[in-house]
Write an enzyme that holds these catalytic residues in place. Sequence first.
Site, PDB file in Angstrom:
ATOM      1  N   GLY A 259       1.001  -0.864   0.072  1.00  0.00           N
ATOM      2  CA  GLY A 259       0.025   0.336   0.051  1.00  0.00           C
ATOM      3  C   GLY A 259       0.644   1.678   0.658  1.00  0.00           C
ATOM      4  O   GLY A 259       0.115   2.540  -0.110  1.00  0.00           O
ATOM      5  N   GLU A 357       3.982  -6.726   1.878  1.00  0.00           N
ATOM      6  CA  GLU A 357       3.987  -7.555  -0.102  1.00  0.00           C
ATOM      7  C   GLU A 357       3.109  -6.074  -0.367  1.00  0.00           C
ATOM      8  O   GLU A 357       2.271  -5.867  -1.437  1.00  0.00           O
ATOM      9  CB  GLU A 357       2.528  -7.899   0.495  1.00  0.00           C
ATOM     10  CG  GLU A 357       1.462  -7.611   1.445  1.00  0.00           C
ATOM     11  CD  GLU A 357       0.131  -8.924   1.606  1.00  0.00           C
ATOM     12  OE1 GLU A 357       0.923 -10.080   1.231  1.00  0.00           O
ATOM     13  OE2 GLU A 357      -0.624  -8.656   1.436  1.00  0.00           O
ATOM     14  N   PRO A 358       4.612  -5.683  -1.039  1.00  0.00           N
ATOM     15  CA  PRO A 358       4.177  -3.852  -1.617  1.00  0.00           C
ATOM     16  C   PRO A 358       4.007  -4.304  -3.375  1.00  0.00           C
ATOM     17  O   PRO A 358       4.399  -5.273  -3.734  1.00  0.00           O
ATOM     18  CB  PRO A 358       5.295  -3.739  -1.793  1.00  0.00           C
ATOM     19  CG  PRO A 358       6.014  -4.190  -0.513  1.00  0.00           C
ATOM     20  CD  PRO A 358       5.545  -5.459  -0.270  1.00  0.00           C
ATOM     21  N   GLY A 359       3.051  -3.586  -4.403  1.00  0.00           N
ATOM     22  CA  GLY A 359       3.329  -4.266  -5.254  1.00  0.00           C
ATOM     23  C   GLY A 359       3.683  -2.546  -6.135  1.00  0.00           C
ATOM     24  O   GLY A 359       4.881  -2.510  -6.678  1.00  0.00           O
ATOM     25  N   ARG A 360       3.225  -1.487  -5.702  1.00  0.00           N
ATOM     26  CA  ARG A 360       3.252   0.413  -6.888  1.00  0.00           C
ATOM     27  C   ARG A 360       4.550   0.458  -6.078  1.00  0.00           C
ATOM     28  O   ARG A 360       5.167   0.497  -7.129  1.00  0.00           O
ATOM     29  CB  ARG A 360       2.229   1.084  -6.007  1.00  0.00           C
ATOM     30  CG  ARG A 360       2.537   2.347  -7.258  1.00  0.00           C
ATOM     31  CD  ARG A 360       1.528   3.028  -6.266  1.00  0.00           C
ATOM     32  NE  ARG A 360       0.050   2.894  -5.769  1.00  0.00           N
ATOM     33  CZ  ARG A 360      -1.061   2.026  -6.320  1.00  0.00           C
ATOM     34  NH1 ARG A 360      -1.126   2.817  -7.181  1.00  0.00           N
ATOM     35  NH2 ARG A 360      -2.081   1.752  -5.648  1.00  0.00           N
ATOM     36  N   TYR A 400      -9.472   6.460 -10.932  1.00  0.00           N
ATOM     37  CA  TYR A 400      -9.306   6.971  -9.952  1.00  0.00           C
ATOM     38  C   TYR A 400      -9.458   8.528  -9.528  1.00  0.00           C
ATOM     39  O   TYR A 400      -8.882   9.396  -8.835  1.00  0.00           O
ATOM     40  CB  TYR A 400      -8.418   6.425  -8.871  1.00  0.00           C
ATOM     41  CG  TYR A 400      -7.920   4.848  -9.489  1.00  0.00           C
ATOM     42  CD1 TYR A 400      -9.439   4.370  -8.216  1.00  0.00           C
ATOM     43  CD2 TYR A 400      -7.304   4.458  -9.896  1.00  0.00           C
ATOM     44  CE1 TYR A 400      -8.827   2.842  -8.583  1.00  0.00           C
ATOM     45  CE2 TYR A 400      -7.389   2.977  -9.981  1.00  0.00           C
ATOM     46  CZ  TYR A 400      -8.075   2.255  -9.281  1.00  0.00           C
ATOM     47  OH  TYR A 400      -7.799   0.721  -9.432  1.00  0.00           O
ATOM     48  N   CYS A 431     -13.601   5.376 -27.562  1.00  0.00           N
ATOM     49  CA  CYS A 431     -15.286   5.949 -27.496  1.00  0.00           C
ATOM     50  C   CYS A 431     -16.092   5.983 -26.195  1.00  0.00           C
ATOM     51  O   CYS A 431     -16.977   5.778 -25.940  1.00  0.00           O
ATOM     52  CB  CYS A 431     -16.109   4.948 -29.160  1.00  0.00           C
ATOM     53  SG  CYS A 431     -17.104   5.622 -29.122  1.00  0.00           S
ATOM     54  N   GLU A 432     -15.700   6.971 -25.683  1.00  0.00           N
ATOM     55  CA  GLU A 432     -15.918   6.860 -24.040  1.00  0.00           C
ATOM     56  C   GLU A 432     -15.609   8.341 -24.073  1.00  0.00           C
ATOM     57  O   GLU A 432     -14.476   8.858 -24.131  1.00  0.00           O
ATOM     58  CB  GLU A 432     -15.071   6.607 -23.001  1.00  0.00           C
ATOM     59  CG  GLU A 432     -15.190   4.821 -22.839  1.00  0.00           C
ATOM     60  CD  GLU A 432     -16.344   5.317 -21.799  1.00  0.00           C
ATOM     61  OE1 GLU A 432     -17.004   5.411 -21.232  1.00  0.00           O
ATOM     62  OE2 GLU A 432     -17.197   3.811 -21.968  1.00  0.00           O
ATOM     63  N   TYR A 460      -0.619  -1.507 -11.872  1.00  0.00           N
ATOM     64  CA  TYR A 460      -1.685  -1.018 -12.170  1.00  0.00           C
ATOM     65  C   TYR A 460      -1.974  -0.830 -13.401  1.00  0.00           C
ATOM     66  O   TYR A 460      -3.057   0.424 -13.867  1.00  0.00           O
ATOM     67  CB  TYR A 460      -2.575  -0.155 -11.000  1.00  0.00           C
ATOM     68  CG  TYR A 460      -2.025  -0.806  -9.740  1.00  0.00           C
ATOM     69  CD1 TYR A 460      -3.135  -2.661  -9.918  1.00  0.00           C
ATOM     70  CD2 TYR A 460      -1.406  -0.454  -8.404  1.00  0.00           C
ATOM     71  CE1 TYR A 460      -2.262  -3.098  -8.646  1.00  0.00           C
ATOM     72  CE2 TYR A 460      -0.415  -0.880  -7.982  1.00  0.00           C
ATOM     73  CZ  TYR A 460      -1.758  -2.188  -7.340  1.00  0.00           C
ATOM     74  OH  TYR A 460      -1.073  -3.271  -6.166  1.00  0.00           O
TER      75      TYR A 460
HETATM   76  N1  LLP Z   1      -1.650  -6.836  -0.064  1.00  0.00           N
HETATM   77  C1  LLP Z   1      -3.214  -6.574  -0.920  1.00  0.00           C
HETATM   78  C2  LLP Z   1      -3.981  -7.389   0.149  1.00  0.00           C
HETATM   79  C3  LLP Z   1      -4.020  -6.187  -1.382  1.00  0.00           C
HETATM   80  O1  LLP Z   1      -4.813  -6.149  -1.700  1.00  0.00           O
HETATM   81  C4  LLP Z   1      -3.313  -4.944  -2.745  1.00  0.00           C
HETATM   82  C5  LLP Z   1      -4.106  -4.230  -3.502  1.00  0.00           C
HETATM   83  C6  LLP Z   1      -1.259  -5.183  -2.647  1.00  0.00           C
HETATM   84  C7  LLP Z   1      -0.805  -6.358  -1.422  1.00  0.00           C
HETATM   85  C8  LLP Z   1      -0.258  -4.556  -2.891  1.00  0.00           C
HETATM   86  O2  LLP Z   1      -0.689  -3.239  -2.277  1.00  0.00           O
HETATM   87  P1  LLP Z   1       0.152  -1.676  -3.464  1.00  0.00           P
HETATM   88  O3  LLP Z   1       1.064  -1.841  -2.753  1.00  0.00           O
HETATM   89  O4  LLP Z   1       0.455  -1.775  -4.681  1.00  0.00           O
HETATM   90  O5  LLP Z   1      -0.354  -0.474  -3.277  1.00  0.00           O
HETATM   91  N2  LLP Z   1      -5.466  -0.463  -9.065  1.00  0.00           N
HETATM   92  C9  LLP Z   1      -5.612   0.662  -7.883  1.00  0.00           C
HETATM   93  C10 LLP Z   1      -4.687  -0.063  -7.233  1.00  0.00           C
HETATM   94  C11 LLP Z   1      -5.653  -1.065  -6.345  1.00  0.00           C
HETATM   95  C12 LLP Z   1      -4.688  -2.301  -4.747  1.00  0.00           C
HETATM   96  C13 LLP Z   1      -5.706  -3.442  -4.562  1.00  0.00           C
HETATM   97  N3  LLP Z   1      -4.886  -3.766  -3.521  1.00  0.00           N
HETATM   98  C14 LLP Z   1      -4.465   1.825  -8.398  1.00  0.00           C
HETATM   99  O6  LLP Z   1      -4.162   1.559  -9.673  1.00  0.00           O
HETATM  100  O7  LLP Z   1      -4.411   2.499  -7.906  1.00  0.00           O
END
Ligand code: LLP
Length: 508
Positions: A259, A357-360, A400, A431-432, A460
Amino acid sequence: METFSLQAKNYQMNDGFRYVEDHLYCEEISVCDLLNSKVSENNITSPVYVYSKRQMETNINEYKTAIKKTGRVIQLNYSVKANMNPAILKIMKDHGLSLTLVSGLELQLALELGFEPNTIVLNGNGKLDWEVDLACRSGVLVNVDSMFNLRQTIRVCQMRGYVAQVLLRINPDINPGVHSYVSTGHHTSKFGIPSEELYDVLEMASASENIRVIGLHCHIGSTIRDAEKFRHSTQTLVDLYRELRDRFPAMNILNLGGGLGIPYKEQIAVPEEIKQRINYECDQCREPEKVKLYQDLLNHRITLRSFFNMLHSYPDGEKLAMKLRQHLPTEVLVSSPEDLVNIVSNILPSDTTAILEPGRSLVGNSAIFLSRVLGTKFTKTKNYIVLDGSMTEVIRPCLYGAYHHIDLAEPNHVNASFQSPFLWDVVGPVCESSDFLGKDRQFVTPNEGCCMAVFDTGAYCSSMSSNYNMRVRPAELLVDGNKVNVIRKCETLENLMHCYGDWNTETS
Ligand code: LLP
């Protein structure tokens, strides 16, 4: 006809991207050359995502270095949903990361790629039986999200004779102050075990032979700018852990979720107040190195983030940085992985293993989305730049209201009558009316065919792309120094149609 160019851009954006005389480079390659087949033989056309391996590795190392410094056991799991490209997953694996997943297919992919099952986490507020089955059979950690998910897990495990390794996902009722669509730890959210269900879940979990509770989990939301928000959620998990430790003796994992946001707005112009303050500091300062640093920021040669990072290494830099930060718009500065790791590690009990558990924050700033200008349109109320890229590849602005920095990726020599910058909405051909990538952005009029980059599109964007309007998903390129690999080919009509059976044979 008179032509001119504005003062050329020459600055480093991060470890992956920099401008040299108005040409945007990804590592050692000019990104527009990627489209001119000079670098790649694969006839890449726009739009395309371009990733920097170096920037990804910088992000990974930022987390790893911070974790190492704390001396604590903190496992890093990359959240696959941010970007599931196998080439990216392999980079994560090479650097010792595990994965957090949200579906059975993500799980199959992770197992195929050889990730260690007992470090993988399967998350989800609505799992299918086969997904639970595969996870439990493989020894993957399962985040139980609700009473019904626990009943389902017990049922599947009883049938098969498995014991599930379970983390209980708690809804800590915390508002992280982000867009409601990415807020997941508040009591109004669909995620996690609500306090109303917790007692029953604990009773059922402790009574079942098929459930081994090995930890707790929470994830309060995404795009969180202030790492202080994690203090509260971590403390909530730690308090609950202490309360439940005797009841679940196998419990030693605290999964703190992902997050952490990234500074999507860090490329915006330096705010006027900061400029004035820096001008003043410049006049006072006698150290040439520091004066150069100030001037680099004022001349837009370095980003705000690099400026602050470098300022910290000066004797009185810390104090000045604190003063300057007060004048920055809050969305510009985002806590670093180190801030996050330090905050949580101070709260964690020494007998636990934590998971982040980072993604972004691992992949977001490692990519740009490169498009060409199809044309410009002037109306009474709005000016439009129409790109060949659209909301189907970068949906975050439309979904968002998210901000992604956009800029030209190559020099644009314009007619003198178009020299003063206009405000533009940068839109795509879908087309939106929701198809926009940025609103009210200032540029001189770009030429048709000019390359533009949408920044911070590593997370994302590709993973949320769609075929709406029968648009093909673009190619993805991974740059590593002066090498480029096509890590995803552009889709074709055949790719889009192959699930429709005999769509192209005539019916009688
Ligand atoms: N762990 C869990 C349980 C999650 O649900 C998520 C993301 C993450 C980790 C990773 O979060 P991050 O570090 O990437 O923020 N589509 C949206 C983001 C949705 C994220 C959902 N859960 C966007 O484009 O901002």
